[in-house]
Write a protein that holds these residues in place. Structure first.
Motif, PDB file in Angstrom:
ATOM      1  N   TYR A 259      -9.434   3.093  10.278  1.00 61.78           N
ATOM      2  CA  TYR A 259      -9.095   4.503  10.489  1.00 61.78           C
ATOM      3  C   TYR A 259      -7.639   4.656  10.908  1.00 61.78           C
ATOM      4  CZ  TYR A 259      -9.916   9.398  11.744  1.00 61.78           C
ATOM      5  OH  TYR A 259      -9.872  10.766  11.792  1.00 61.78           O
ATOM      6  N   VAL A 260      -7.225   3.851  11.887  1.00 60.68           N
ATOM      7  CA  VAL A 260      -5.834   3.894  12.326  1.00 60.68           C
ATOM      8  C   VAL A 260      -4.916   3.448  11.183  1.00 60.68           C
ATOM      9  CG1 VAL A 260      -4.147   3.000  13.972  1.00 60.68           C
ATOM     10  CG2 VAL A 260      -6.475   3.519  14.732  1.00 60.68           C
ATOM     11  N   GLY A 261      -5.362   2.480  10.383  1.00 62.46           N
ATOM     12  CA  GLY A 261      -4.572   2.008   9.250  1.00 62.46           C
ATOM     13  C   GLY A 261      -4.304   3.083   8.222  1.00 62.46           C
ATOM     14  N   VAL A 262      -5.308   3.909   7.935  1.00 56.99           N
ATOM     15  CA  VAL A 262      -5.119   5.011   6.997  1.00 56.99           C
ATOM     16  C   VAL A 262      -4.115   6.017   7.556  1.00 56.99           C
ATOM     17  CG1 VAL A 262      -6.240   7.011   5.918  1.00 56.99           C
ATOM     18  CG2 VAL A 262      -7.368   4.786   5.886  1.00 56.99           C
ATOM     19  N   VAL A 264      -1.640   5.438   9.689  1.00 52.32           N
ATOM     20  CA  VAL A 264      -0.303   4.846   9.602  1.00 52.32           C
ATOM     21  C   VAL A 264       0.200   4.897   8.169  1.00 52.32           C
ATOM     22  CG1 VAL A 264       0.995   2.677   9.793  1.00 52.32           C
ATOM     23  CG2 VAL A 264      -0.574   3.369  11.626  1.00 52.32           C
ATOM     24  N   PHE A 265      -0.660   4.550   7.212  1.00 53.92           N
ATOM     25  CA  PHE A 265      -0.268   4.515   5.804  1.00 53.92           C
ATOM     26  C   PHE A 265       0.182   5.890   5.311  1.00 53.92           C
ATOM     27  CE2 PHE A 265      -1.209   5.035   1.304  1.00 53.92           C
ATOM     28  CZ  PHE A 265      -0.594   3.928   0.748  1.00 53.92           C
ATOM     29  N   THR A 266      -0.561   6.934   5.665  1.00 54.84           N
ATOM     30  CA  THR A 266      -0.286   8.268   5.121  1.00 54.84           C
ATOM     31  C   THR A 266       0.837   8.995   5.856  1.00 54.84           C
ATOM     32  OG1 THR A 266      -2.072   9.181   6.475  1.00 54.84           O
ATOM     33  CG2 THR A 266      -2.602   8.606   4.207  1.00 54.84           C
ATOM     34  N   ASN A 267       1.228   8.521   7.030  1.00 57.38           N
ATOM     35  CA  ASN A 267       2.269   9.214   7.795  1.00 57.38           C
ATOM     36  C   ASN A 267       3.544   8.394   7.984  1.00 57.38           C
ATOM     37  OD1 ASN A 267       0.992  11.879   8.825  1.00 57.38           O
ATOM     38  ND2 ASN A 267      -0.585  10.348   9.208  1.00 57.38           N
ATOM     39  N   GLY A 286      -8.122  -4.635  21.534  1.00 59.24           N
ATOM     40  CA  GLY A 286      -8.594  -5.800  20.811  1.00 59.24           C
ATOM     41  C   GLY A 286      -8.902  -5.565  19.346  1.00 59.24           C
ATOM     42  N   ILE A 287      -8.134  -4.674  18.701  1.00 64.09           N
ATOM     43  CA  ILE A 287      -8.355  -4.419  17.283  1.00 64.09           C
ATOM     44  C   ILE A 287      -7.044  -4.614  16.516  1.00 64.09           C
ATOM     45  CG2 ILE A 287     -10.287  -2.861  17.646  1.00 64.09           C
ATOM     46  CD1 ILE A 287      -8.472  -0.516  17.320  1.00 64.09           C
ATOM     47  N   LYS A 288      -7.170  -4.808  15.219  1.00 62.38           N
ATOM     48  CA  LYS A 288      -6.021  -5.039  14.366  1.00 62.38           C
ATOM     49  C   LYS A 288      -5.821  -3.851  13.432  1.00 62.38           C
ATOM     50  CE  LYS A 288      -6.682 -10.059  14.334  1.00 62.38           C
ATOM     51  NZ  LYS A 288      -6.905 -11.262  13.477  1.00 62.38           N
ATOM     52  N   LEU A 289      -4.628  -3.757  12.885  1.00 59.70           N
ATOM     53  CA  LEU A 289      -4.325  -2.697  11.931  1.00 59.70           C
ATOM     54  C   LEU A 289      -4.743  -3.155  10.539  1.00 59.70           C
ATOM     55  CD1 LEU A 289      -2.906   0.114  11.758  1.00 59.70           C
ATOM     56  CD2 LEU A 289      -0.846  -1.122  11.078  1.00 59.70           C
ATOM     57  N   ILE A 290      -5.622  -2.383   9.893  1.00 55.44           N
ATOM     58  CA  ILE A 290      -6.049  -2.684   8.528  1.00 55.44           C
ATOM     59  C   ILE A 290      -5.612  -1.525   7.638  1.00 55.44           C
ATOM     60  CG2 ILE A 290      -7.974  -3.166   6.985  1.00 55.44           C
ATOM     61  CD1 ILE A 290      -9.516  -4.262   9.354  1.00 55.44           C
ATOM     62  N   LEU A 291      -4.648  -1.779   6.775  1.00 52.80           N
ATOM     63  CA  LEU A 291      -4.142  -0.739   5.880  1.00 52.80           C
ATOM     64  C   LEU A 291      -5.113  -0.509   4.728  1.00 52.80           C
ATOM     65  CD1 LEU A 291      -0.374  -1.753   5.827  1.00 52.80           C
ATOM     66  CD2 LEU A 291      -1.431   0.134   7.085  1.00 52.80           C
ATOM     67  N   PRO A 292      -5.055   0.670   4.076  1.00 50.77           N
ATOM     68  CA  PRO A 292      -5.996   0.994   3.004  1.00 50.77           C
ATOM     69  C   PRO A 292      -5.909   0.014   1.840  1.00 50.77           C
ATOM     70  CG  PRO A 292      -4.810   2.949   3.704  1.00 50.77           C
ATOM     71  CD  PRO A 292      -4.142   1.783   4.365  1.00 50.77           C
ATOM     72  N   ASP A 293      -7.048  -0.208   1.206  1.00 57.30           N
ATOM     73  CA  ASP A 293      -7.125  -1.021   0.006  1.00 57.30           C
ATOM     74  C   ASP A 293      -6.508  -0.244  -1.153  1.00 57.30           C
ATOM     75  OD1 ASP A 293      -7.826  -2.454  -2.237  1.00 57.30           O
ATOM     76  OD2 ASP A 293      -9.901  -2.792  -1.621  1.00 57.30           O
ATOM     77  N   ARG A 294      -5.527  -0.813  -1.797  1.00 56.51           N
ATOM     78  CA  ARG A 294      -4.867  -0.110  -2.905  1.00 56.51           C
ATOM     79  C   ARG A 294      -5.849   0.204  -4.026  1.00 56.51           C
ATOM     80  NH1 ARG A 294       0.526   0.361  -2.727  1.00 56.51           N
ATOM     81  NH2 ARG A 294       1.636  -0.820  -1.111  1.00 56.51           N
TER      82      ARG A 294
END
Length: 318
Positions: A259-262, A264-267, A286-294
């Protein structure tokens, strides 16, 4: 005079208002045409600089009350509207939106039949474009959730989202949630309803009525200052804590990461100055940033076109 009883309780529609001269009359006309008539409308003007206040005043009656905000800000206006309301049940609504004519009636029926004072009722939404087009976006949250926080889990799992007037709740649930946080500048309704869902015993769906969300390109959701973005990060940390306190599992952490990754990606790059703050928040929880799957983005693009795809992604994250 509007009054409340067991079989026909009073419903208060609480509306913060700021510079909506173009829409406020239609909003009030439509809410007063609801099939359920034991309602009151409480409007709090947030220091409008146009003639919104004067137009709203023309509707003042036993059913419609108009006040000026004592402070400044949409959440302060919402809290004052709630303070001035008398209804057993509450619906928050923005001043440029409206809903289908039987929405309050149908939601209240479900509440009285299956709910309690700690139940959240929710319904679908449709987008209204400036050119008059009305359409729905993909969503999978129009179902019952027990406990209520499971609705929040589904929203953060990017299965859909709601706007304020999608909901109906007993005033007790608002008090229990702590009300609207007046320090929040952006992502206001997502933060508030996250706390509501977290203390709700159930979130029950009424999917044959809907909220209309008008796209005006104005308002809190369009704020792009670093300060506004920083507020969003603050709300994310609050919501992440709610989710992890509910279920601290690898699956829940992945939901938060994506959710946070999306967002970051869109903004990005607008939020580039805030990346150290975002990373600290992620590390702290304790979480990592996961960007959206292209590949997923390409599917959305194929289905809806690039511009609408980006809007869908952004709307999911406000």
């Amino acid at each position: 005079m509007v009054e409340s009883n067991y079989s026909s309780p009073l419903v208060s529609v609480c509306i913060p208002m700021y510079n909506v001269s173009e829409y406020i009359e239609e909003t009030l006309q439509k809410i007063l045409k609801q099939s359920y008539q034991n309602i009151e409308v409480v409007i709090v003007d947030d220091h409008s600089t146009d003639d919104s206040y004067q137009k709203a005043q023309k509707f003042e009656s036993k059913k419609v009350k108009v006040f000026k905000n004592k402070k400044k800000g949409g959440n302060a206006a919402r809290n004052l509207a709630f303070e001035k309301s008398s209804g057993d049940y509450i619906k928050f609504m923005d001043s440029d939106d409206y809903c289908s004519e039987t929405m309050i009636e149908r939601q209240l029926e479900r509440m009285l039949k299956d709910g309690t004072e700690e139940t959240l009722i929710h319904s679908p939404l449709k987008m209204l474009e400036p050119d008059g087009r009305i359409y729905s976006l993909p969503r999978f949250i129009d179902q019952d959730f027990v406990p209520g926080i499971e609705l929040l889990v589904a929203i953060w799992n990017q299965e859909g989202w709601n706007v304020p007037h999608c909901h109906l709740m007993h005033r007790h649930l608002i008090v229990k949630s702590g009300g609207w946080d007046e320090t929040v500048l952006k992502n206001q309704d997502a933060e508030f309803f996250a706390r509501v869902a977290a203390v709700a015993d159930m979130a029950l769906s009424v999917d044959d009525v809907f909220a209309i969300w008008r796209q005006t390109k104005k308002g809190v959701s369009t704020q792009i200052s670093v300060k506004a973005f920083a507020t969003v990060i603050d709300t994310f940390e609050i919501i992440i804590r709610l989710l992890l306190n509910y279920k601290d599992t690898p699956e829940m952490r992945e939901i938060c990461s994506k959710y946070v990754g999306v967002y970051v990606f869109t903004n990005y790059p607008l939020i580039k100055p805030l990346m150290p703050r975002i990373n600290r928040m992620l590390t702290k929880n304790g979480i990592k940033l996961i960007l959206p799957d292209r590949k997923a983005l390409n599917v959305l693009r194929w289905l809806f076109g690039w511009k609408l795809s980006i809007r869908i992604i952004k709307a999911l994250n406000l």
